[in-house]
Design a protein around this motif. Structure first.
Motif, PDB file in Angstrom:
ATOM      1  N   ARG A 163       0.961  -1.337  -0.192  1.00 23.71           N
ATOM      2  CA  ARG A 163       0.083   0.096   0.105  1.00 23.71           C
ATOM      3  C   ARG A 163       0.991   1.208   0.074  1.00 23.71           C
ATOM      4  NH1 ARG A 163      -5.075  -0.660   0.090  1.00 23.71           N
ATOM      5  NH2 ARG A 163      -5.649   1.436   0.788  1.00 23.71           N
ATOM      6  N   VAL A 164       1.765   1.518  -0.950  1.00 19.30           N
ATOM      7  CA  VAL A 164       2.668   2.449  -1.166  1.00 19.30           C
ATOM      8  C   VAL A 164       2.316   3.354  -2.258  1.00 19.30           C
ATOM      9  CG1 VAL A 164       5.149   3.073  -1.396  1.00 19.30           C
ATOM     10  CG2 VAL A 164       4.548   1.126  -0.016  1.00 19.30           C
ATOM     11  N   PRO A 165       1.943   4.509  -2.163  1.00 21.88           N
ATOM     12  CA  PRO A 165       1.558   5.228  -3.221  1.00 21.88           C
ATOM     13  C   PRO A 165       2.745   5.400  -4.359  1.00 21.88           C
ATOM     14  CG  PRO A 165       1.761   6.699  -1.344  1.00 21.88           C
ATOM     15  CD  PRO A 165       1.915   5.314  -0.941  1.00 21.88           C
ATOM     16  N   ALA A 166       2.570   5.603  -5.387  1.00 23.17           N
ATOM     17  CA  ALA A 166       3.778   5.519  -6.437  1.00 23.17           C
ATOM     18  C   ALA A 166       3.475   6.685  -7.483  1.00 23.17           C
ATOM     19  CB  ALA A 166       4.115   4.026  -7.189  1.00 23.17           C
ATOM     20  N   VAL A 167       4.634   7.448  -7.949  1.00 24.62           N
ATOM     21  CA  VAL A 167       4.782   8.360  -8.984  1.00 24.62           C
ATOM     22  C   VAL A 167       5.440   7.989  -9.994  1.00 24.62           C
ATOM     23  CG1 VAL A 167       5.268  10.817  -9.371  1.00 24.62           C
ATOM     24  CG2 VAL A 167       4.242  10.218  -7.206  1.00 24.62           C
ATOM     25  N   ILE A 168       5.026   8.143 -11.247  1.00 23.80           N
ATOM     26  CA  ILE A 168       5.587   8.053 -12.495  1.00 23.80           C
ATOM     27  C   ILE A 168       5.759   9.199 -13.092  1.00 23.80           C
ATOM     28  CG2 ILE A 168       6.037   6.629 -14.409  1.00 23.80           C
ATOM     29  CD1 ILE A 168       3.968   4.665 -13.549  1.00 23.80           C
ATOM     30  N   ALA A 169       6.957   9.622 -13.157  1.00 25.40           N
ATOM     31  CA  ALA A 169       7.205  11.051 -14.187  1.00 25.40           C
ATOM     32  C   ALA A 169       8.254  10.661 -15.112  1.00 25.40           C
ATOM     33  CB  ALA A 169       7.817  12.009 -13.280  1.00 25.40           C
ATOM     34  N   ALA A 170       7.797  10.619 -16.362  1.00 25.48           N
ATOM     35  CA  ALA A 170       8.528  10.093 -17.508  1.00 25.48           C
ATOM     36  C   ALA A 170       9.013  11.130 -18.512  1.00 25.48           C
ATOM     37  CB  ALA A 170       7.642   8.914 -18.598  1.00 25.48           C
ATOM     38  N   PRO A 171      10.503  11.273 -18.798  1.00 23.90           N
ATOM     39  CA  PRO A 171      10.813  11.964 -19.624  1.00 23.90           C
ATOM     40  C   PRO A 171      10.647  11.758 -21.220  1.00 23.90           C
ATOM     41  CG  PRO A 171      12.732  10.681 -18.981  1.00 23.90           C
ATOM     42  CD  PRO A 171      11.479  10.373 -18.123  1.00 23.90           C
TER      43      PRO A 171
END
Length: 294
Positions: free
Chosen positions: A145-153
């Motif tokens: 239950r860990v929130p995740a962020v994807i920021a792709a270049p």
């Protein structure tokens, strides 16, 4: 005499945009970042400058000259050195009080639960083409239950998708199961950037080679990713501001001066996505055919 580190002074210019209580919360938050290359390294530095006090970082790679165009730790001095060690040193130079755990073997099925232990937010810094490790990571994020962020270049911009506990999962959005690596690359690309704002100004298509797991990159895109990923992480950690999660996403392209908010119910099963994927498959086939003739 050596200077004495003073946390309140070091991050005092954050106050105003942050309250003192919020800054203290960041000081006691732990963020995990897998990958210390193009985006992962600058994510770490940006978050360290925000005053986040605890990190888990992972990478098994060393710096090479091909990293010079975009990676925060890449320099003549760091050639051949482990990325996690170089980036940990840079972060500790900013905040010598950091609690930083290093995973020099990278992330794998055996250490993912340990890597995410006590973590408040995960930020994806894995190479675009690392599919097996990425799939395992998001299963572990869901399990813990860990929130995740994807920021792709992408191109000269950044595309963002958040995967939050209790909401649409990574697999439900991107639909990797049963797909070949080439198909996963297409699904990941289209899932991250349904608007494809970067399309149109790639001047040499031969530099995109999914089979060789290689594509062009820019420093501007990595820097933009760090800004938006840190902002998403801040909102998650402080529970402040609306955090949009998959199937929502957004993409900003600095070259085209455009911002697109996207919504794809069903993720890559969405009819618009399926159409985009069909077009992308044809374009990829044409590019491969052209590469064979040159």
């Amino acid at each position: 005499m050596s200077p004495v580190f003073d946390y309140p002074a070091a991050f005092s210019r954050n106050i105003g945009w942050l309250s003192l209580a919020e800054q203290d919360r960041l000081r006691n938050s732990r963020i995990a970042i897998a990958g210390m290359g193009g985006v992962g390294g600058i994510h770490l530095i940006t978050l360290a400058r925000l005053g986040v006090g605890k990190f888990n970082i992972a990478d098994f790679d060393t710096f090479d000259q091909v990293n010079f165009n975009r990676q925060a730790g890449a320099s003549m001095r760091s050639l051949g050195r482990a990325k996690v060690e170089v980036m940990a040193e840079q972060a500790l130079d900013i905040n010598p009080e950091l609690d930083i755990r290093i995973f020099p073997e990278g992330v794998n099925e055996q250490n993912l639960d340990d890597f995410l232990d006590g973590v408040d937010c995960y930020i994806d810094g894995l190479d675009f083409f690392v599919f097996e490790a990425r799939e395992a990571m998001y299963r572990a994020c869901e399990r813990n239950r860990v929130p995740a962020v994807i920021a792709a270049p992408l191109g000269m911009g950044a595309a963002v998708v958040n995967i939050l506990p209790g909401q649409m999962s990574f697999e439900d959005y991107f639909r990797f199961e049963g797909a070949s690596d080439e198909e996963k690359a297409l699904r990941f690309l289209l899932g991250l950037s349904p608007a494809m704002l970067q399309r149109g100004y790639l001047v040499d298509k031969s530099t995109v080679d999914f089979a060789a797991r290689r594509g062009p990159s820019t420093a501007m895109a990595c820097q933009l990713c760090a800004g938006v990923a840190a902002t998403e992480a801040l909102k998650i950690l402080l529970k402040r501001g609306k955090v949009r999660a998959a199937p929502h996403g957004y993409q900003f392209d600095a070259y085209r001066n455009k911002l697109a908010h996207t919504w794809r119910p069903g993720g890559n099963r969405n009819p618009l996505q399926r159409l985009g994927l069909a077009i992308a498959r044809r374009q990829l086939a044409a590019m491969k055919a052209a590469q064979k003739t040159t």
